[in-house]
Write an enzyme that holds these catalytic residues in place. Sequence first.
Site, PDB file in Angstrom:
ATOM      1  CE  LYS A 110      -4.434  -1.623   1.433  1.00  0.00           C
ATOM      2  NZ  LYS A 110      -5.446  -1.676   2.488  1.00  0.00           N
ATOM      3  CE  LYS A 192      -5.707  -8.872  -2.144  1.00  0.00           C
ATOM      4  NZ  LYS A 192      -5.715  -8.355  -0.780  1.00  0.00           N
ATOM      5  CE  LYS A 195     -13.186  -4.603  -0.381  1.00  0.00           C
ATOM      6  NZ  LYS A 195     -13.467  -4.266   1.010  1.00  0.00           N
TER       7      LYS A 195
HETATM    8  P1  AMP Z   1     -10.587  -6.511   2.471  1.00  0.00           P
HETATM    9  O1  AMP Z   1     -11.473  -6.336   1.305  1.00  0.00           O
HETATM   10  O2  AMP Z   1      -9.159  -6.292   2.154  1.00  0.00           O
HETATM   11  O3  AMP Z   1     -11.051  -5.775   3.691  1.00  0.00           O
HETATM   12  O4  AMP Z   1     -10.678  -8.072   2.827  1.00  0.00           O
HETATM   13  C1  AMP Z   1     -11.746  -8.644   3.567  1.00  0.00           C
HETATM   14  C2  AMP Z   1     -11.596 -10.144   3.668  1.00  0.00           C
HETATM   15  O5  AMP Z   1     -11.653 -10.765   2.387  1.00  0.00           O
HETATM   16  C3  AMP Z   1     -10.252 -10.590   4.278  1.00  0.00           C
HETATM   17  O6  AMP Z   1     -10.470 -11.730   5.081  1.00  0.00           O
HETATM   18  C4  AMP Z   1      -9.425 -10.940   3.081  1.00  0.00           C
HETATM   19  O7  AMP Z   1      -8.414 -11.868   3.372  1.00  0.00           O
HETATM   20  C5  AMP Z   1     -10.479 -11.522   2.148  1.00  0.00           C
HETATM   21  N1  AMP Z   1     -10.090 -11.349   0.734  1.00  0.00           N
HETATM   22  C6  AMP Z   1      -9.871 -10.161   0.116  1.00  0.00           C
HETATM   23  N2  AMP Z   1      -9.548 -10.352  -1.178  1.00  0.00           N
HETATM   24  C7  AMP Z   1      -9.543 -11.697  -1.369  1.00  0.00           C
HETATM   25  C8  AMP Z   1      -9.274 -12.536  -2.499  1.00  0.00           C
HETATM   26  N3  AMP Z   1      -8.950 -12.018  -3.672  1.00  0.00           N
HETATM   27  N4  AMP Z   1      -9.360 -13.871  -2.335  1.00  0.00           N
HETATM   28  C9  AMP Z   1      -9.711 -14.410  -1.128  1.00  0.00           C
HETATM   29  N5  AMP Z   1      -9.974 -13.680  -0.037  1.00  0.00           N
HETATM   30  C10 AMP Z   1      -9.903 -12.336  -0.139  1.00  0.00           C
END
Ligand code: AMP
Length: 325
Positions: A110, A192, A195
């Site tokens: 980031k 990955k 968003k």
């Molecule tokens: P975030 O959107 O970064 O707040 O992630 C929220 C949750 O979703 C966390 O547990 C992440 O590890 C999971 N997560 C985010 N992106 C992925 C992805 N591409 N594949 C699997 N899990 C994800």
Amino acid sequence: MRVFSGIQPTGAIHIGNYLGAIKHWVELQKKAECVFVIVDLHAITIPYQPEELKKNIFDTAIAYLAAGIDPEKSILFVQSQIKEHTELCWLLGTVCPVGDLLRMTQYKEKSKQFKRMINAGLLNYPILQTADILLYQTDIVPVGKDQLQHVELARTIARKFNQRFGKVFVEPKSQIPKIGAKIMALNNPKKKMSKTLGPKSYISLFDEPDEIKKKVMTAVTDPGKQIKYDPQKKPGISNLLTIYSLFSGKSIKKLEKDFKGRGYEDFKRSLAKVLINSLEPFRRKRKELLAREVYVEEILNQGTKRAKILAASTMIGVRKKMGLV
Ligand code: AMP
Ligand code: TRP
């Protein structure tokens, strides 16, 4: 058993969030005491618009509920509503070495992505996450693979604190799914799904059928035409196979057999159908919830009340052990 997890309200919840995290939360609700939070204080460590954040918080609450989080069973609330999170974050900051923070992969990524806004909050982000987890005496933290390092740090900080001041915290363990822990971006299967990579990289839980179809049909695939699982040589098709398998319940082996000799287009068309059907109940539930704003707010208020009791009780122990009375 106590379960705790959270998602940042930084935009649409996508199928990576669902397969990596939320789907498992819904299962865990059946057998554990669960606390699920919308981590708005984490979301403000990158550039954002206040008005947009407010909307994203509400949309994330709706996504949790539409995806199956049951407010009768689980506690659901917004992080910034409970001051104990920031208080504990400060206290734990005095236990956590700066070197541990500088090593975090998410911080490194980031701070590269937002070069002009590397604020101290971004560095301290994992301490706040640790505070989230430890406040609720959490045993299990169900997350995607990218969060493993942060949960390990939470575990280390809990241990260090307990050794130095006496036992207050449970040492949490992560729970990472065997398959689906890292869903890749549709437009770049080496990265990955996220968003911040933009809507072309993901399918939101609430995308309309024609959007889903368009995104699947234009997803980046690999040279050749065989439907075969091989993440090294065929990252695009392997990612789509993983998604297909998790939404259909069919094994990857079975899918390889079913699509033998049929080519990418056929496979993608079928995957689009599976996704459109699987996500239909989420779209429907969301539309219902959008019309019930007060009901959603009431769920969050109730969740805050319940969570506050747990958080305050942990803080009494922490303050006492640290000599802050
Ligand atoms: P975030 O959107 O970064 O707040 O992630 C929220 C949750 O979703 C966390 O547990 C992440 O590890 C999971 N997560 C985010 N992106 C992925 C992805 N591409 N594949 C699997 N899990 C994800
Ligand atoms: N950092 C997590 C993510 O980006 C979100 C998060 C904040 C979290 N606090 C948490 C996840 C506590 C699990 C437990 O996905």
